[in-house]
Design a protein around this motif. Structure first.
Motif, short mmCIF file in Angstrom:
data_model
loop_
_atom_site.label_atom_id
_atom_site.label_comp_id
_atom_site.label_asym_id
_atom_site.label_seq_id
_atom_site.Cartn_x
_atom_site.Cartn_y
_atom_site.Cartn_z
N GLU A 121 0.84 -1.20 0.00
CA GLU A 121 0.00 0.00 0.00
C GLU A 121 0.87 1.25 0.00
O GLU A 121 2.06 1.19 0.26
CB GLU A 121 -0.92 -0.01 1.23
N SER A 123 1.95 5.28 -1.74
CA SER A 123 2.52 5.78 -2.98
C SER A 123 3.87 6.43 -2.68
O SER A 123 4.14 6.85 -1.54
CB SER A 123 1.57 6.79 -3.64
N ASP A 125 7.32 8.88 -4.23
CA ASP A 125 7.80 9.88 -5.18
C ASP A 125 8.73 9.26 -6.23
O ASP A 125 8.72 9.65 -7.40
CB ASP A 125 8.56 10.99 -4.45
N GLU A 147 2.82 1.34 -11.55
CA GLU A 147 2.14 2.62 -11.77
C GLU A 147 1.26 2.98 -10.57
O GLU A 147 1.18 4.16 -10.18
CB GLU A 147 1.30 2.54 -13.05
N LYS A 148 0.62 2.00 -9.98
CA LYS A 148 -0.26 2.26 -8.83
C LYS A 148 0.51 2.74 -7.61
O LYS A 148 -0.05 3.39 -6.73
CB LYS A 148 -1.07 1.01 -8.50
N ARG A 149 1.76 2.44 -7.52
CA ARG A 149 2.58 2.86 -6.38
C ARG A 149 3.24 4.21 -6.59
O ARG A 149 3.90 4.73 -5.71
CB ARG A 149 3.66 1.80 -6.09
N LEU A 150 3.08 4.77 -7.78
CA LEU A 150 3.72 6.04 -8.11
C LEU A 150 2.86 7.21 -7.64
O LEU A 150 1.69 7.32 -8.00
CB LEU A 150 3.94 6.11 -9.62
N ALA A 151 3.43 8.08 -6.83
CA ALA A 151 2.72 9.27 -6.35
C ALA A 151 2.52 10.25 -7.51
O ALA A 151 3.24 10.20 -8.51
CB ALA A 151 3.51 9.94 -5.24
N GLY A 154 5.35 11.63 -9.69
CA GLY A 154 6.45 10.73 -9.34
C GLY A 154 7.29 10.30 -10.52
O GLY A 154 6.93 10.50 -11.69
N ARG A 238 3.88 9.37 -15.52
CA ARG A 238 2.52 9.24 -16.04
C ARG A 238 2.36 10.09 -17.30
O ARG A 238 2.83 11.22 -17.36
CB ARG A 238 1.50 9.68 -14.99
#
Length: 239
Positions: A121, A123, A125, A147-151, A154, A238
């Motif tokens: 769980e 996110s 930087d 990608e889901k872990r990228l703030a 980021g 992103r």
């Protein structure tokens, strides 16, 4: 539903290398040679992306970083020294235990965890994932999990062998054949070329920003290069 990224045989293979991970002449010797080259690219991308002072010793101060497939901490420790709040994740519990012990000996506080990326769980930087995607079960699901872990705002940095005959020869035929890398470390069928990587990134809503090759020569050893045939390292964000 996304599938598990961990391949049990791969985790066991790398877990068996935990005992001498930090020995520059041990089974992970090639990673020790590769690490300074990767760090050169990573530091440059950090400075550019986060508009950091290139002379600062704490370019990641106040930022969080996740190193996926962290092994026993060859990259996580330098990221911590740059000031980041670092989380290290690996599929092999043996490597995580070795990482914890080494970090403690260095006086570094790093949150090391063993397990699946998709169960993590939060996110971050900065997300790094070096020489890992060629060892996972489902590359597309894996990139989507990264990608889901990228703030927001980021930076993602990855590296992997290219899918070329040159890479097969140097990495498997030569390096594994001569014992420079433990036999069975690589499967050529899992190698991903830059165009295929861009497609994986695009499907996850990411775009490649900058890519450099990691080449090898008798004079320079491993070094950053425009030649992508052997291995390449890239930054992404992103789209």
């Amino acid at each position: 539903m996304s599938k598990a990224s961990i391949v049990a045989s791969e985790a066991a293979h790398f877990g068996g290398m935990a005992h001498d991970w930090w020995d520059p002449d041990g089974d992970s010797a090639m990673l020790h040679k590769l690490n300074p080259v990767r760090l050169q690219f990573i530091r440059d991308q950090i400075d550019q992306h986060f508009d950091a002072d290139e002379h600062s010793l704490k370019a990641l101060e106040g930022k969080s970083a996740l190193d996926v497939g962290c092994g026993a901490g060859l990259l996580a420790e330098p990221l911590a020294r740059l000031g980041a709040d670092v989380t290290g994740l690996d599929a092999a519990p043996e490597l995580i235990e070795a990482a914890k012990g080494h970090a403690a000996g260095q006086g570094l506080s790093i949150d090391y965890r063993a397990g699946e990326l998709k169960t993590l769980e939060g996110s971050f930087d900065l997300v790094t994932c070096l020489e890992v995607i060629e060892h996972v079960a489902e590359p597309a699901d894996f990139v989507a999990a990264l990608e889901k872990r990228l703030a927001p705002g980021g930076l993602l940095i990855m590296s992997t062998p290219n899918r070329t005959e040159w890479s097969r020869f140097l990495t498997i035929t030569l390096a594994e054949g001569m014992g420079k890398i433990p036999r069975g470390t690589h499967d050529y069928d899992q190698f991903i070329d830059p165009d295929a990587m861009r497609a994986l990134l695009g499907a996850a809503g990411l775009e490649m920003v900058e890519v450099m090759g990691i080449a090898a020569s008798p004079m320079k050893g491993l070094h950053l290069s425009e030649d992508l045939r052997l291995n390449y390292i890239f930054s992404a964000r992103r789209a």
